[in-house]
Write a protein that holds these residues in place. Structure first.
Motif, PDB file in Angstrom:
ATOM      1  N   GLY A 150       0.802  -1.226   0.000  1.00  0.00           N
ATOM      2  CA  GLY A 150       0.000   0.000   0.000  1.00  0.00           C
ATOM      3  C   GLY A 150       0.828   1.265   0.000  1.00  0.00           C
ATOM      4  O   GLY A 150       0.370   2.316   0.452  1.00  0.00           O
ATOM      5  N   LEU A 151       2.054   1.190  -0.495  1.00  0.00           N
ATOM      6  CA  LEU A 151       2.901   2.384  -0.516  1.00  0.00           C
ATOM      7  C   LEU A 151       2.539   3.266  -1.714  1.00  0.00           C
ATOM      8  O   LEU A 151       2.053   2.776  -2.732  1.00  0.00           O
ATOM      9  CB  LEU A 151       4.374   1.974  -0.613  1.00  0.00           C
ATOM     10  N   PRO A 152       2.799   4.569  -1.584  1.00  0.00           N
ATOM     11  CA  PRO A 152       2.445   5.488  -2.683  1.00  0.00           C
ATOM     12  C   PRO A 152       3.494   5.441  -3.791  1.00  0.00           C
ATOM     13  O   PRO A 152       4.299   6.353  -3.930  1.00  0.00           O
ATOM     14  CB  PRO A 152       2.406   6.852  -1.991  1.00  0.00           C
ATOM     15  N   VAL A 157       7.899  10.539  -4.523  1.00  0.00           N
ATOM     16  CA  VAL A 157       8.455  10.411  -3.182  1.00  0.00           C
ATOM     17  C   VAL A 157       9.202   9.086  -3.128  1.00  0.00           C
ATOM     18  O   VAL A 157       8.698   8.069  -3.621  1.00  0.00           O
ATOM     19  CB  VAL A 157       7.322  10.415  -2.129  1.00  0.00           C
ATOM     20  N   THR A 159      10.553   5.699  -1.696  1.00  0.00           N
ATOM     21  CA  THR A 159      10.243   4.723  -0.657  1.00  0.00           C
ATOM     22  C   THR A 159      11.174   3.542  -0.846  1.00  0.00           C
ATOM     23  O   THR A 159      11.465   3.156  -1.978  1.00  0.00           O
ATOM     24  CB  THR A 159       8.794   4.219  -0.740  1.00  0.00           C
ATOM     25  N   SER A 287      10.355   8.851   6.280  1.00  0.00           N
ATOM     26  CA  SER A 287       9.243   7.902   6.432  1.00  0.00           C
ATOM     27  C   SER A 287       9.724   6.512   6.813  1.00  0.00           C
ATOM     28  O   SER A 287       8.991   5.759   7.439  1.00  0.00           O
ATOM     29  CB  SER A 287       8.447   7.838   5.146  1.00  0.00           C
ATOM     30  N   VAL A 290      10.372  -0.173   4.384  1.00  0.00           N
ATOM     31  CA  VAL A 290       9.293  -1.130   4.610  1.00  0.00           C
ATOM     32  C   VAL A 290       9.804  -2.540   4.346  1.00  0.00           C
ATOM     33  O   VAL A 290      10.450  -2.791   3.328  1.00  0.00           O
ATOM     34  CB  VAL A 290       8.107  -0.824   3.674  1.00  0.00           C
ATOM     35  N   ILE A 314       9.379  -0.300   9.219  1.00  0.00           N
ATOM     36  CA  ILE A 314       8.070  -0.900   9.518  1.00  0.00           C
ATOM     37  C   ILE A 314       7.896  -2.179   8.708  1.00  0.00           C
ATOM     38  O   ILE A 314       8.465  -2.328   7.623  1.00  0.00           O
ATOM     39  CB  ILE A 314       6.905   0.079   9.248  1.00  0.00           C
ATOM     40  N   VAL A 315       7.123  -3.073   9.275  1.00  0.00           N
ATOM     41  CA  VAL A 315       6.828  -4.324   8.582  1.00  0.00           C
ATOM     42  C   VAL A 315       5.453  -4.183   7.937  1.00  0.00           C
ATOM     43  O   VAL A 315       4.509  -3.719   8.581  1.00  0.00           O
ATOM     44  CB  VAL A 315       6.831  -5.514   9.567  1.00  0.00           C
ATOM     45  N   GLU A 317       1.809  -5.016   6.286  1.00  0.00           N
ATOM     46  CA  GLU A 317       0.737  -5.885   6.738  1.00  0.00           C
ATOM     47  C   GLU A 317       0.759  -7.160   5.898  1.00  0.00           C
ATOM     48  O   GLU A 317       0.880  -7.088   4.671  1.00  0.00           O
ATOM     49  CB  GLU A 317      -0.607  -5.175   6.506  1.00  0.00           C
TER      50      GLU A 317
ATOM     51  N   ALA B  56       0.585   6.061   4.185  1.00  0.00           N
ATOM     52  CA  ALA B  56       0.813   4.626   3.989  1.00  0.00           C
ATOM     53  C   ALA B  56       1.645   4.038   5.116  1.00  0.00           C
ATOM     54  O   ALA B  56       1.573   2.843   5.393  1.00  0.00           O
ATOM     55  CB  ALA B  56       1.506   4.397   2.664  1.00  0.00           C
ATOM     56  N   TYR B  61       3.975   2.596  11.709  1.00  0.00           N
ATOM     57  CA  TYR B  61       4.449   3.306  12.905  1.00  0.00           C
ATOM     58  C   TYR B  61       3.670   2.842  14.127  1.00  0.00           C
ATOM     59  O   TYR B  61       4.238   2.580  15.189  1.00  0.00           O
ATOM     60  CB  TYR B  61       4.279   4.815  12.750  1.00  0.00           C
TER      61      TYR B  61
END
Lengths: 346, 339
Positions: A150-152, A157, A159, A287, A290, A314-315, A317, B56, B61
């Motif tokens: 679900g990343l943009p 940007v 990521t 940010s 992931v 972050i992990v 989902e 996102a 977080y």
């Protein structure tokens, strides 16, 4: 013509053709197949035939008689055995369309390792087509993972996605629907298992199988010193005595065992960050990065990477299915908007 | 992990900040451990997570934050989702149905189905158009060939049909006459002539000439009209006569096509009959009913077509003719007599 007609009766598929597991996502249905990428081949007087595929074949790993060999047709994210891969895909596609009368001819989106060469990509494409697909599109695995998380990806940007699969770890910086920088190291879940096996042999003098090593990793494996220490009882064959022995392992021992493969991943992430253009690096610093893929389920891996890089980690989902889900989402976008630029056409 | 049933009524921010304070962490310490900007933690604690620039990442977080303060990350994210859905529900729904609809209506199945449907309707129309054209030809042509020769005793049920035929004939005569004139007149008068004829039989000519179309097309249509009318009109000039008389219950029909050979048919049931003489001229084409007795005088050889051959007994020049060997499975028979 008939392929097109048959296509109306088959579903669009997104296949995550991984070294360890193959996942198939069907549009409007979700993940319908999650099986190990293992094929058991029976050899009768040089006449080869498929004995089992997927879970059934994996159960045979290491337990086969002389005329059956259970193999993994993919290695390090690319096809190692063309014909066996084709048979496996054929089996999986048929399995997904179990209840349809007409022979399926779906549109297929396959995720491939970023570093795959033209020849390797072509091999995947050919084998999927000969497995009965009508149309094959390839997508870079980290791109699919990012979409699935679900990343943009379409925004300007940066990521960073770290996809820790069975055979490889892919690190990619994504911006504007494209991969800006990608690197893959041939370390993944399988290497963790091997390290555990090697560690147990070294310290306990016992030999354990792949399945046991995987169980140890899943139950007590950790990448970062935890406050609570977990333990597990395992059985293995004592090398000196030659008889099965039972012994106990704790999470700190496993942490020690995993140091070597983990450091490879950490170094790769650091290297990727060094080579990322400064603007994107700033975005990533803000940010974070992931984690996706089955490897990211290893306890404490996010803490380890965060401490090592000094960035938020972050992990995603449901990290196991990220790539397959992302591929499915890409198929939907493709239908809505026609062709999209993050699909590689060759 | 703390008890979640108790915390259900509170917001995500308050759960997290309470857990954080219970463990004695400040916002800054949490931010340092997670390598996040302290303001992000402030936003999360104040339930203003929407202020974080990259949405996102917010769930990620929350999960790491929850893990750090020993809460179940999945439960926190679940709760966050539930909280986020409530105010934005309408908006989200509207958007999602829209995209689903768009995907649905642009799917390959829908497209193929639509194309298939249009093609099917198109083919159906073509078939209908041609088949209806054939029927018209069939009904008009045979009757107009024979009926003009009726002198007496027109069957009452055929009366309206006959009228129609006469008007048709008249119309075709006019076309013929008109087309003769056309040869010497200019193209404009062709159009006028065609309009003036008000021909019922060739509707296409009328519709075309009343609308502004190219002269070439008009000419082609007129040529067609001439050809068709010529065939229809020339036939009545053939020297054969039809004589019908009713004696007892038997109707005797005699057709004299000017020849010395005699064909005689006795009908024991309904049967369609078509007869062509040596010159290929259609002498007779009509439905014979039970009790009819038909005599044809013409020149052999005759080409005869029976629609229902078992219902007819035939004799040629006074000699009975066995039809049996000519009858096909569908009861029709085609034969040549007097070769």
């Amino acid at each position: 013509m008939f392929k097109k007609l048959r296509g109306m009766f088959s579903n669009d598929l997104s296949i995550d053709l991984g070294t360890a597991n193959t996942l198939i996502y069907v549009r409007d249905q979700g993940i319908v197949l999650n099986e190990p990428s293992v094929v058991a081949i029976r050899n009768n007087n040089n006449q080869k035939s498929v004995a089992a595929v997927g879970i059934d074949a994996k159960r045979m790993l290491g337990r086969t008689p002389g005329n059956i060999t259970a193999t993994r047709p993919l290695k390090d994210g690319v096809i190692a055995n063309f014909q066996v891969t084709e048979k496996m895909l054929q089996h999986f596609i048929k399995k997904v369309h179990e209840n349809s009368i007409i022979r399926p001819s779906p549109r297929v989106l396959v995720s491939v390792v970023c570093q795959a060469t033209e020849v390797e990509r072509r091999a995947i494409r050919e084998s999927v087509i000969s497995a009965g697909a009508r149309d094959v599109r390839l997508i870079d695995e980290p791109m699919a993972a990012a979409i699935g998380a679900g990343l943009p990806v379409h925004e300007a940007v940066g990521t960073m996605v770290v996809d820790i699969g069975g055979g490889t770890t892919e690190i990619a910086v994504i911006s504007l629907n494209g991969v800006v920088y990608a690197q893959s190291v041939r370390v993944g879940g399988d290497r963790f298992d091997e390290s555990i096996t090697a560690y147990v042999r070294r310290t306990q003098g016992s030999l354990i199988g792949d399945a046991t090593a995987e169980r140890i990793k899943q139950e007590i494996g950790t990448a970062f010193i935890c406050e609570e220490v977990r333990e597990i009882d395992v059985r293995g064959r004592n090398l000196a005595e030659g008889v099965p022995r039972s012994f106990t392992l704790n999470s700190n021992e496993i942490l020690e065992a995993l140091q070597e493969p983990l450091s490879v991943i950490v170094q790769a992430v650091k290297g990727a960050l060094e080579k990322t253009p400064p603007e994107l690096a700033a975005d990533i610093a803000e940010s974070g990065l992931v984690l996706t893929g089955g490897g990211s389920l290893l306890r404490g891996l996010d803490r380890l990477l965060a401490d090592e890089t000094g960035l938020p980690v972050i992990v995603a989902e449901d990290p196991l299915t990220c790539v397959a889900r992302g591929g499915g989402r890409a198929l939907e976008i493709m239908d809505g908007r026609g062709d999209i630029d993050f699909l590689t056409s060759y | 992990m703390t008890d979640t049933t108790e915390t259900d009524t509170r917001t995500v921010g308050s759960i997290l900040s309470a857990a954080r304070e219970a463990r004695g962490f400040s916002q800054k310490e949490i931010a340092d451990q997670l390598y996040l900007t302290p303001s992000f933690i402030e936003f999360i604690d104040a339930d203003e997570a929407f202020k974080i620039p990259k949405q996102a990442f917010v769930k990620g977080y929350l999960r790491t934050y929850a893990k750090l303060v020993n809460l179940n990350g999945d439960l926190i994210v679940e709760k966050f989702n539930a909280d986020a859905e409530q105010p934005a529900e309408i908006e989200v729904k509207a958007e999602s149905t829209d995209t689903v609809a768009a995907i649905y209506f642009t799917g390959p199945v829908f497209k193929t189905g639509l194309i298939g449907l249009v093609t099917f309707i198109f083919v159906l129309l073509i078939v209908w158009y041609f088949s209806s054209g054939d029927e018209q030809d069939n009904t008009i042509a045979p009757v107009s060939l024979v009926e003009p020769q009726l002198n007496q005793e027109p069957q009452p049920n055929k009366q309206p049909q006959q009228n129609e035929i006469q008007t048709l004939q008249l119309a075709s005569h006019q076309v013929n006459a008109g087309s003769e004139k056309n040869a010497s007149e200019n193209e404009n008068s062709i159009a006028l002539e065609a309009e003036g004829n008000a021909n019922e039989m060739i509707e296409t000519v009328n519709s075309l000439s009343s609308t502004p179309v190219s002269m070439e097309a008009l000419k082609a249509q007129l040529l067609l009209a001439q050809q068709t009318s010529a065939v229809n009109v020339s036939l009545p000039d053939e020297p054969f006569s039809v004589n019908r008389e009713l004696r007892d219950t038997t109707q005797y029909i005699t057709v004299d096509a000017g020849g010395s050979d005699e064909l005689r048919f006795v009908f024991s049931g309904e049967c369609w009959l078509e007869i062509e003489d040596a010159e290929g001229t259609q002498v007779y084409a009509d439905l014979g009913t039970e009790g009819n007795n038909l005599t044809i005088l013409g020149s052999a050889p005759f080409k005869i077509l029976f629609g229902n051959a078992p219902a007819v007994a035939m004799s040629f020049n006074g000699q009975a003719y066995a039809l049996k060997s000519h009858i096909s499975n569908d009861r029709t028979a085609k034969l040549r007599v007097g070769i």
